[in-house]
Every structure is written in C-alpha cells, then in structure tokens.
Design a protein around this motif. Structure first.
Motif, short mmCIF file in Angstrom:
data_model
loop_
_atom_site.label_atom_id
_atom_site.label_comp_id
_atom_site.label_asym_id
_atom_site.label_seq_id
_atom_site.Cartn_x
_atom_site.Cartn_y
_atom_site.Cartn_z
N UNK A 68 -3.90 21.36 -2.70
CA UNK A 68 -4.18 20.23 -1.82
C UNK A 68 -4.07 18.97 -2.65
N UNK A 69 -3.36 17.99 -2.11
CA UNK A 69 -3.24 16.72 -2.80
C UNK A 69 -3.84 15.64 -1.92
N UNK A 70 -4.61 14.78 -2.54
CA UNK A 70 -5.24 13.69 -1.81
C UNK A 70 -4.30 12.48 -1.82
N UNK A 71 -3.84 12.09 -0.64
CA UNK A 71 -2.94 10.93 -0.56
C UNK A 71 -3.74 9.75 -0.02
N UNK A 72 -3.84 8.69 -0.85
CA UNK A 72 -4.63 7.52 -0.45
C UNK A 72 -3.70 6.40 0.03
N UNK A 73 -4.23 5.59 0.95
CA UNK A 73 -3.41 4.48 1.45
C UNK A 73 -4.08 3.14 1.17
#
Lengths: 194, 527
Positions: A68-73
């Motif tokens: 799982x990769x955390x993608x931040x915006x």
C-alpha cells in the motif's frame, strides 16, 4: 609587425579567430540547447518531480495487494491566482496497479471568466516515473466562468514496479492564471455561455 | 600612466596622439594593460564601498542605515562589480601587459580588437551603476540572478542589468580570443609551449574557459530578458518552463567562471615563489597538467551549488565526488609551491609576502570548499555565512592577493621606479590581519546558522558581526595604502634596474625598466 623568423609552421590568425568565433556561437546555441536537453533528461529520469504531461495507457497490471502506498495531494495557487483550489481528500492509500479517481475542486470567486493551468510536481522525484495518470485536468487549460465552481477529475494508478522503499509520495499542483495566454479552443468553450 | 610618453621615440610613431586620444585610440598592449588595471582598481574601490555599506548595516542587529531593498541591491551589485569589474579586468590587464613581454612578442595579436574589448567595459559598468539610480532601484536579486527573482519579481532595471552583462561578456570573449591568438602565433622562436611561463599557460587555459562559458552566460541573461519582457517561459512553470533549470544553466557557466578567477592567480604565484626562493619552479609540467585538469573538471561539478534543490541521490554523489576530485590537481599545485620553497634561499620582499599569504589563505578557502562539497553537510551550510567565508577566502585572499602580488612584482617594470617598500609592507600586514578578522569569524556565524543576503540577524550573532565589520572597515581602508603606494611609485621613486629581483626569471626582465613603449620588435632568441 616585423616578420619573425619562424621555427615552426603556425596557422594564420584568421583561421584561429574563425574557429574561436564558431566555438562562441556554438556555446551560445548550447546554452539554449540545454533547455530541450533538460526537458528530455527530466522526462527520462523523473528528475525534478516531473510527471508525463499526457495520458498514460489504462492499467493492465495485476493489482499488487501486498503493498500500500500513501499518495498525498497538495494544492497551491501561484501568485495572483484568486481561485479556490483544493483536493477533495488530502491523501489516498492505493495498491500499486489499482486505478483511482480523485476530484480536485475549483471555484472562481471573481467577477470575470478565467482560464487556469495546473502544473504537477511529484516528491520524491524518483516516484514521478511510476505515477501514471490516465486522465487529468492538468493536461489541458481549464476554463471557469465568473462565480462558477467545478470538480476536476484526475485518474491515476501506480506502476507496480515502483521501488520498495517508496511508501509515501506527494503530488503537488500549482494553479496558474492563464487567462491572458489561453488557447483558442478553451476560449471557445467558454464563449457560448457568455 | 606608467609608460612615459618620452619613451615613444621609435620610428613608426610620427603621429602618436597625445592627451585623452592617446588612451582612447591606443592599440598598444602596455597602454591597454594599464587602462584595464586602473579600471579594475576603480571598480575594486566602488565594489568595496558597497561592501562597506553592507558591513555598516550588519554592524548591529536590526535595521538602521539602509532599507532591505537597497541592502539587496548592494549585495547584488557588489558581487557583479567584484567578479566582472575588478577581478576579471585585473587579470586581463596583467595578460595585456605581461603575455607579450613573457613570450617575446611585440604586441598582442589583435591590437584594434584589444582597444575595443577594453573601451566597451566602462559603458557596461556605467549602465549597471546607473541602474541603481532608477526608480525602483538596480538589480536586487543577487549576482546569481536566480529565476524567478530576476524574472517575475525583479524591477524595471533588469533590462539594463542584462545588457551590461552582455557587454561584459563580449569584452571578455574578445579579450580571450586575443590571448589565444597571441599565444598560438606570436611566441618568439624557440619559445615552445612547454617553455612558456606558467602565467602564460594558466591564461591560455583560462581563455579557453572564457570562450566556452561566457556565451552560456549570455544565453542565460537573454532567457531572463525574454521571460521578463517578451512572454517566453524558459523559467516559468506556468508556461512549461522550470525555474530549477535556470540554476543548471547558470552554474554550468558559474563554476568554470570561478576557475577563470583563480587560474591566472596560480600563474602569478608560480612566477613569484621561484623568484624569491631562488630555485626553479618544482614540477613545471605537472603544474601545466594540473591547470588543464582543473579546467576540465570545472565542467562536471556545477550542481554542487544546488544540492538542496532536490536531486536524486545518484546525481548528488556524482557531483560530490567530482568536486572532491578537483582537490587532487589543486593539491598538486600547492605541494609544488611548497616544494619550490623547500631548501630555497628565501627572502620576503612584498610580492613574496603576498604570495605566501595566498598559498596559506587560498588553501583555507580550498578546505572550506571541500567541506561544502560533502552533500549531507552542505544541507547545513547552504546559503549561510559559511559559504560567504569560503568564497571570500578564495577570491579576496586568493585572487585579489595574487593580483596585489603581481602588482608589487611587476610595478618596477611598469613604472621604472621602485615603490616605497615600507608603505607596501604596511599595506601587506594591515591587509593580512584585517582580511582574517573580516572573513574568518564568518565561518562560525555560518555554522551557527546565520543566513547570507539578509540585512538583519538574530541578536546572538551581534558580537561576531561587529568583529567582522571592524575587520571589513580596516581591510577597506588598507587598500587606500595600496593606491598611495602605486601613485607614489608612478610619480617618483628610486630608479629601478631592468631586473630588480635577483632571482627573477623570464623575458620581461631582459628589457629596461620602465619597459619601452615597444618591446621585442625583433624577436628574442629563446633556447
């Protein structure tokens, strides 16, 4: 100048000067050639967090549920840009290969029709190569009428080859006012509503 | 100034102009050399007074003398003037004076172009300095003119800045072409490349560096100009450009540029140390190869100025190791100088004092450079006073001290007079002490986190800045002694013999002092 007895043959001045001037012209051109070279280098390596500015092919990869990769915006406005601009969520956790849609909400609080362009950047730069956008508002200029608001979709997936050590990546959009430099087709989109 | 008009008793000067037109239309390498040297000294004082404004403002925390915008203009124009107006023209002046005399040539190869390359310079700096008086002030974005500071956020004077840099670049390129053609085609019979004095060699290599990178600088300022005024987007992300790319282009020029400002120094020191050690230079050939190696490596290290922009680790390591590699050829030079002195019968005339100070202080600057080259450590040092201390050690106690050494070494040849050595010693000792009081404490201010280019600072830096400012004022005043020594030497003084230094070697000492207006019209025989 007196003619000196020469001990070795030497090229005449004109030839050296011509070659040196040619070098000067070449290096001046090289300075400008650095611009496309830099672009190509960034596209190739993801250097400087550049993502590709065109739609990637739809994911055909196996979804890798083991990771799982955390993608931040992050969203920000360039100086002088009055729109409200934010992502509908601050971050999303995705499995590599899995396709997700995130909406970016924009509203134009001013009394005039405007055109904007969003410029993406990814940190760490290394991750930029593995972030594939199949659809993005950032590919085109975005018109917005006075007082209107909109949800702009961005559809993406992470390449399953994304290096193991990347657990979090940040996608940042900077929104620029492009009203003065809008392309004709974008202006045409806005015209009928006027 | 230094060649006496009465010396012009030669056959081909029936219509030698006098007064101002002598200087305006001169094509004589000695005249043009003197013009360059005087010009650079005036610029040194102008740039120096800006440094005095900076140090006066920083004497105390808080804002007292100038407003921050003016402070920024001072740091910017101080840097531009010292780099392009003081150090580079001083070296070109020395090249004009000495290269023809060192290789046994009657003049530079392209005397008319020589006149042009000097006379466009005063206009470049008049434009730059005049921009300070414009509404909105002069350039205030640092001498490195990073985009978007120089594009989006700069004032109306940016166009003047760009054009003045263009003119400086054209002047440097013409000077470099002249040096290369002179060295390739005008050497006396028997003066093979590997017999040339090292000052000639280092300038030869410097000239190629100038040819390679000044056009890149011209390109960078042109892009800034079109971004700001003509709607291009080289450095503007909104239009598809990239501000970080500016730094790559700038430092591709900028790093070779710092070697342009130090390689001729190496040549000067390599002439002076053997003369006063009464020994041949140790390792002549290795000096030549080391200079060429430094010049070559200078193209592979530019990104060490921008470690904090967020580069991939592999790139940071590459630039870190390449940078450290430069210390090898530089070390070769320093050890060669030390080996030259080893068991020599040394005396300590003023040029030698400056040369010795150069070797020690330049090496300190080299070491702090090595520290900055270490990527993880650079993250702490970046944009602090540690960097300011580093490049002032290499440029002031390095480049400028070598120019002073050169002036004291060749002044008797230029003017025909010995200078007042007591005054010159005063100049040396006051400069030596004050330059260290000025720049050494900056290392500590930087390590403690004081950022550069800021008109105010946290109160804990007050004491250190007071010491630095006092050193600064003392160093500034000391340079007036130099002016006094030079003027006194031009006007009066004991008559200098053709070779005032017994251990000196080279063709320049075979002609009388002052050097006649025309020398080596019949080439000397070198064997």
């Amino acid at each position: 100048m007196s003619e000196a007895p020469q001990t070795e043959p030497r090229p005449d001045n004109g030839r050296i000067i011509r070659r040196l001037l040619l070098t000067v012209a070449g290096m001046f051109a090289f300075g400008f050639a650095l611009v496309p070279l830099y672009e190509a280098f960034c596209d190739l390596t993801g250097f400087n967090g550049r993502t590709r500015n065109e739609a990637a092919a739809v994911s055909t990869h196996q979804v890798d549920t083991s990771r799982t990769v955390n993608v931040q915006f992050i969203t920000r406005n360039a100086q002088g840009m009055p729109w409200d601009f934010k992502a509908e969520m601050n971050s999303v956790r995705v499995h590599p290969g899995e396709t997700r849609v995130v909406n970016f909400l924009a509203s134009n609080p001013t009394g005039s029709n405007m055109v904007a362009q969003a410029i993406p950047s990814v940190a760490p730069g290394e991750a930029a190569l593995y972030l594939n956008k199949t659809e993005c508002f950032c590919f085109n200029q975005q018109p917005l009428q006075a007082g209107a608001d909109t949800a702009m979709p961005m559809q993406f997936y992470l390449d399953p080859d994304i290096p193991e050590h990347i657990h979090t990546l940040t996608l940042s959009y900077t929104l620029y006012d492009m009203t003065a430099n809008a392309t004709p087709d974008v202006l045409a989109q806005m015209a009928p509503a006027n | 100034m230094s060649t006496v008009v009465g010396e012009m008793d030669h056959h081909d000067h029936h219509h030698a102009p006098t007064g101002i037109s002598r200087w305006l239309f001169t094509t004589n390498h000695k005249d043009i050399g003197s013009l360059y040297l005087w010009f650079s000294f005036i610029m040194f004082l102008v740039g120096g007074s800006m440094a005095m404004v900076i140090r006066a403002e920083l004497f105390q925390p808080g804002l007292q003398l100038v407003d921050p915008h003016f402070f920024n203009q001072m740091t910017t124009v101080h840097g531009l003037i010292m780099v392009f107006g003081a150090v580079m023209p001083a070296f070109t002046g020395l090249a004009n004076w000495m290269i023809p005399m060192m290789i046994g040539a009657p003049d530079m190869a392209l005397p008319r172009m020589n006149n042009w390359s000097f006379w466009i310079l005063p206009f470049a700096f008049a434009i730059l300095l005049a921009s300070l008086f414009m509404e909105g002030g002069g350039p205030a974005f640092g001498w490195t003119f990073y985009a978007p500071l120089s594009t989006t956020y700069s004032g109306d004077s940016t166009a003047l800045f760009v054009f003045s840099v263009h003119i400086m670049g054209i002047s440097s390129i013409m000077g470099a072409i002249n040096v290369i053609v002179t060295i390739m085609n005008m050497r006396a019979p028997g003066m093979t490349y590997m017999k040339m004095p090292l000052f000639v060699w280092t300038w030869f290599i410097t000239a190629f560096l100038l040819i390679a990178v000044m056009p890149v600088l011209a390109g960078a300022v042109t892009m800034v100009l079109t971004d700001k005024y003509f709607g291009t987007s080289f450095f503007d992300a909104a239009g598809g450009g990239d501000p970080v790319m500016f730094q790559h282009i700038f430092w591709f020029f900028g790093h070779p540029e710092v070697y342009i400002m130090i390689l001729p120094s190496f040549g000067i020191i390599s002439a002076i140390i053997p003369a006063f050690s009464r020994k041949k230079l140790f390792g002549y050939a290795s000096m030549v190869y080391a200079t060429a190696a430094i010049a070559g490596l200078s193209f592979l290290v530019w990104a060490h100025h921008m470690f904090t922009t967020g580069m991939p680790v592999a790139a940071e390591l590459f630039f870190m190791y390449c940078t450290m590699l430069i210390s090898v050829p530089t070390g070769v030079k320093v050890f060669n100088w030390v080996a030259t002195m080893w068991r020599g019968s040394m005396t300590f005339e003023v040029p030698m004092l400056f040369a010795l100070a150069f070797v020690i202080l330049f090496t300190i600057g080299g070491f702090s450079g090595l520290m900055l080259a270490i990527t993880p450590i650079d993250f702490q040092y970046h944009d602090t006073y540690f960097v300011v201390a580093h490049f002032h050690y290499v440029l002031v106690s390095g480049a400028i001290f070598s120019i002073m050494a050169a002036a004291y070494y060749w002044l008797p040849k230029w003017t025909g007079h010995m200078y007042d050595t007591t005054l010159a010693r005063w100049h040396f000792w006051t400069s030596l002490i004050s330059v260290n009081v000025l720049f050494f404490p900056m290392h500590f201010a930087g390590l403690a986190g004081m950022p550069r280019r800021i008109p105010d600072y946290a109160v804990q830096f007050a004491d250190i800045n007071q010491i630095v400012s006092i050193g600064g004022f003392a160093f500034g005043l000391s340079q007036l002694i130099f002016l006094w020594v030079v003027i006194k030497c031009v006007r009066t003084g004991e008559k200098a013999p053709a070779k005032p230094w017994e251990g000196a070697e080279g063709l320049e000492w075979t002609v009388p002092s002052p050097a006649p207006y025309h020398t080596f019209e019949t080439p000397p025989k070198v064997d």
